[in-house]
Design a protein around this motif. Structure first.
Motif, mmCIF file in Angstrom:
data_model
loop_
_atom_site.group_PDB
_atom_site.id
_atom_site.type_symbol
_atom_site.label_atom_id
_atom_site.label_comp_id
_atom_site.label_asym_id
_atom_site.label_seq_id
_atom_site.Cartn_x
_atom_site.Cartn_y
_atom_site.Cartn_z
ATOM 1 N N GLY A 240 -32.009 -65.487 -32.602
ATOM 2 C CA GLY A 240 -32.316 -63.737 -33.235
ATOM 3 C C GLY A 240 -31.324 -62.923 -32.762
ATOM 4 O O GLY A 240 -30.991 -61.621 -33.526
ATOM 5 N N SER B 151 -40.068 -57.754 -37.138
ATOM 6 C CA SER B 151 -38.512 -58.601 -37.412
ATOM 7 C C SER B 151 -37.645 -58.454 -37.331
ATOM 8 O O SER B 151 -36.775 -59.321 -36.049
ATOM 9 N N TYR C 226 -38.186 -63.497 -42.495
ATOM 10 C CA TYR C 226 -38.968 -64.186 -41.298
ATOM 11 C C TYR C 226 -40.649 -63.178 -40.583
ATOM 12 O O TYR C 226 -41.393 -64.287 -41.054
ATOM 13 N N TYR D 283 -36.132 -67.848 -32.124
ATOM 14 C CA TYR D 283 -36.090 -66.845 -32.452
ATOM 15 C C TYR D 283 -35.337 -65.809 -31.256
ATOM 16 O O TYR D 283 -34.835 -65.122 -31.368
ATOM 17 N N ALA E 153 -34.686 -58.566 -33.914
ATOM 18 C CA ALA E 153 -33.582 -59.820 -34.096
ATOM 19 C C ALA E 153 -32.211 -57.780 -33.360
ATOM 20 O O ALA E 153 -31.275 -58.373 -32.753
#
Length: 366
Positions: free
Chosen positions: A28, A176, A134, A24, A180
């Protein structure tokens, strides 16, 4: 929770967590750049620069996602079987989105007109959907999954879709995405030249994105603590609220907030440190989630809390027996991981060193 675990089972839980964090952090920022793509890139040249700042690394970053799936299958097969079969639609959406993103990265700059617009949109939506899904998956795990006695996820397609769209999964999906986007903004600022419009737009987004990340992280944490934890079985409540793990969860949550604030402070002054701070924010948010689950991998929901839960709810899938692979298998895989992971890390170090510099109109790939 009264689960007996061995050293190798805990080791593989830690390794899975490390791989999740690595994925991530790295992919990400790829997802973040793609999600920001139509909003901060105003010209074809700027769009080309955005694609180029992830172009040399995005496919290598996705290796960690494959590693995560493979390691889960090998170390804890029941958890793999339950999650991959129970949320098949969401997983297929992620896979198709990642495929669309991969193709769009290569074709967006080589087509004009309506087809070019399709690939630009493909890059955006192929980045946005995984970033949200996710988090929704994590939110479902924290909520608890309604399981049948054989370990299958309860309910048919419509009911499962409602479960995915619960309050905590939606909060985690938004969190999430914000993680990102923060990664994408700090990475864009790091890879673009100062005083360019693209660089200024990316820098301007760091503060609001970091603040929103803190706010949504706090909301999701409070929702989980006050509305989910009290509905856990009594042993689960005592486990969550007592002992050193509670202290560890609070500490990692505080560290996530501290590094988000540091990303704000360093943005505009040191873009590399801002990106590192953003990455540590992501890392500690994920670690907080992992500590909230341990030693469970797929918690079973209680009938009172989940609409889909049957009268006889299946057993929570943990890292202990009988859900983990044999000790011999875990030992053999640990040796393989000890050899393979350093090789992957060396590859990443070499690639990121080669492409360490900034991208501009003279160096980006059309």
């Amino acid at each position: 929770m009264g689960v007996e675990v061995t050293f190798l089972q805990v080791l593989w839980f830690i390794l899975l967590s490390v791989v999740m964090v690595a994925y991530y952090i790295l992919d990400g920022f790829d997802l973040g750049v793609g999600s920001l793509y139509p909003f901060i890139a105003k010209t074809d040249e700027e769009k080309g620069i955005l694609r180029s700042i992830i172009g040399p690394v995005w496919d290598g970053n996705e290796v960690w996602l494959l590693t995560l799936g493979g390691a889960l299958f090998a170390a804890f097969p029941p958890a793999y079987a339950t999650t991959f079969s129970g949320f098949y639609l969401a997983i297929m959406l992620v896979l198709f989105s990642l495929i669309l993103r991969a193709v769009a990265i290569h074709y967006a700059g080589s087509h004009d007109g309506s087809l070019g617009g399709f690939w630009h949109f493909g890059f955006f939506i192929g980045s946005l959907l995984p970033a949200i899904l996710y988090g929704a998956a994590v939110g479902n795990l924290l909520n608890g999954i309604p399981l049948l006695e054989n370990g299958d996820v309860a309910g048919s397609f419509p009911a499962r879709f409602v479960q995915i769209l619960g309050v905590l999964p939606l909060l985690c999906g938004v969190l999430s995405l914000l993680m990102a986007l923060l990664q994408g903004a700090t990475w864009t600022a790091r890879k673009t030249h100062e005083h360019t419009d693209l660089h200024k737009r990316a820098q301007a987004l760091v503060k609001p994105l970091a603040i929103l990340t803190i706010v949504v992280f706090a909301l999701a944490s409070l929702f989980y603590l006050f509305l989910v934890v009290p509905n856990l079985p009594e042993a689960g409540v005592k486990y969550y609220l007592g002992g050193g793990f509670m202290v560890a969860r609070v500490l990692t949550g505080v560290l996530a907030v501290v590094f988000a604030v540091l990303a704000i402070v360093k943005s505009g002054k040191n873009d590399l440190l801002a990106f590192i701070s953003s990455s540590l924010t992501v890392a500690f948010i994920i670690i907080t989630m992992v500590l909230s689950l341990f030693p469970a991998l797929v918690p079973a929901a209680t009938p009172q809390f989940a609409l889909m839960a049957q009268e006889n709810v299946g057993q929570t899938i943990t890292i202990g027996a009988p859900f983990a692979s044999s000790e011999n298998a875990l030992s053999a895989m640990a040796i393989i991981a000890l050899i393979g992971v350093p090789i992957v890390l060396i590859y990443h170090v070499i690639v990121y060193k080669i492409f360490f510099g900034k991208v501009n109109k003279d160096t980006y790939s059309h």
